[in-house]
Scaffold this motif. Structure first.
Motif, PDB file in Angstrom:
ATOM      1  N   SER A   2       0.832  -1.192   0.000  1.00 28.60           N
ATOM      2  CA  SER A   2       0.000   0.000   0.000  1.00 28.60           C
ATOM      3  C   SER A   2       0.870   1.247   0.000  1.00 28.60           C
ATOM      4  N   PHE A   3       0.357   2.288  -0.633  1.00 30.51           N
ATOM      5  CA  PHE A   3       1.077   3.544  -0.621  1.00 30.51           C
ATOM      6  C   PHE A   3       1.082   4.149   0.783  1.00 30.51           C
ATOM      7  N   GLY A  45       4.835   1.243  -6.021  1.00 32.37           N
ATOM      8  CA  GLY A  45       3.788   0.232  -5.930  1.00 32.37           C
ATOM      9  C   GLY A  45       4.266  -1.072  -5.336  1.00 32.37           C
ATOM     10  N   TRP A 103      -2.644   8.000  -6.121  1.00 33.95           N
ATOM     11  CA  TRP A 103      -1.369   7.280  -6.085  1.00 33.95           C
ATOM     12  C   TRP A 103      -1.570   5.800  -6.390  1.00 33.95           C
ATOM     13  N   GLU A 104      -2.543   5.207  -5.745  1.00 35.24           N
ATOM     14  CA  GLU A 104      -2.808   3.780  -5.928  1.00 35.24           C
ATOM     15  C   GLU A 104      -3.114   3.479  -7.394  1.00 35.24           C
ATOM     16  N   CYS A 107       0.100   3.843  -9.570  1.00 34.50           N
ATOM     17  CA  CYS A 107       1.001   2.698  -9.406  1.00 34.50           C
ATOM     18  C   CYS A 107       0.466   1.469 -10.139  1.00 34.50           C
ATOM     19  N   ARG A 108      -0.842   1.274 -10.110  1.00 35.19           N
ATOM     20  CA  ARG A 108      -1.433   0.149 -10.855  1.00 35.19           C
ATOM     21  C   ARG A 108      -1.230   0.327 -12.352  1.00 35.19           C
ATOM     22  N   GLU A 154     -12.872  -0.155  -1.792  1.00 32.76           N
ATOM     23  CA  GLU A 154     -12.205   1.071  -1.337  1.00 32.76           C
ATOM     24  C   GLU A 154     -12.547   1.361   0.125  1.00 32.76           C
TER      25      GLU A 154
END
Length: 170
Positions: A2-3, A45, A103-104, A107-108, A154
């Motif tokens: 996780s970020f 990530g 961010w998530e 990164c994905r 989420e």
């Protein structure tokens, strides 16, 4: 990974990637900038701390190559400065949650690597660019909704972020 897992190396890399993206938006991007951003986002990530310092230096070198005058400017505008991640970590919970969601998603996207089309690469730059903005949660989430990929559970997000996403059918 996780970020949300914080470290100085990760914060420095994230801030440098934002600075590089903002330099590219203002001055044009290079293929090398694409490669650095993708490698940096993949490292974030994957939690790659050992790569963090080298990638941070690489991002700074590329930014200085794209806009060499900014590093020496005596009338700094701040547009290409590395972002101080502490600003995000201290932001209101809903704003921080929206930025973490961006961010998530970034990164994905980077995990796809070379499979990204040019339009998706432009979204990477846009996503990184807006992370340095002091926008309200709703405006940040509108950017998050533009980022491609599957939307999972989420539940770790603040309630107003989940509510906003729910109202948008996410």
């Amino acid at each position: 990974m996780s970020f949300m897992e914080r470290s100085r190396e990760r914060d420095d890399l994230a801030g440098a990637l934002i600075g590089l993206a903002r330099a590219c938006v203002a001055n044009g991007k290079t293929e090398d900038a694409d490669a650095v951003l993708l490698a940096g986002l993949r490292a974030l990530g994957n939690g790659g701390r050992e790569q963090g310092k080298a990638l941070t230096e690489q991002a700074s070198r590329e930014k200085n190559r794209i806009c060499p005058g900014c590093a020496l400017c005596t009338s700094r505008c701040g547009n290409t400065d590395d972002y101080e991640m502490e600003r995000m970590w201290r932001a209101e919970e809903s704003v921080r949650g929206a930025k973490l969601l961006i961010w998530e998603r970034l990164c994905r996207m980077a995990a796809l690597g070379g499979a990204l089309e040019e339009e998706e690469r432009e979204l990477l730059y846009k996503g990184l660019y807006v992370l340095a903005e002091d926008w309200p949660m709703e405006q940040l989430l509108d950017t998050a909704l533009e980022l491609p990929g599957p939307w999972g559970e989420e539940s770790g997000l603040p309630r107003d972020v989940r509510s906003y996403l729910s109202n948008h059918g996410i």
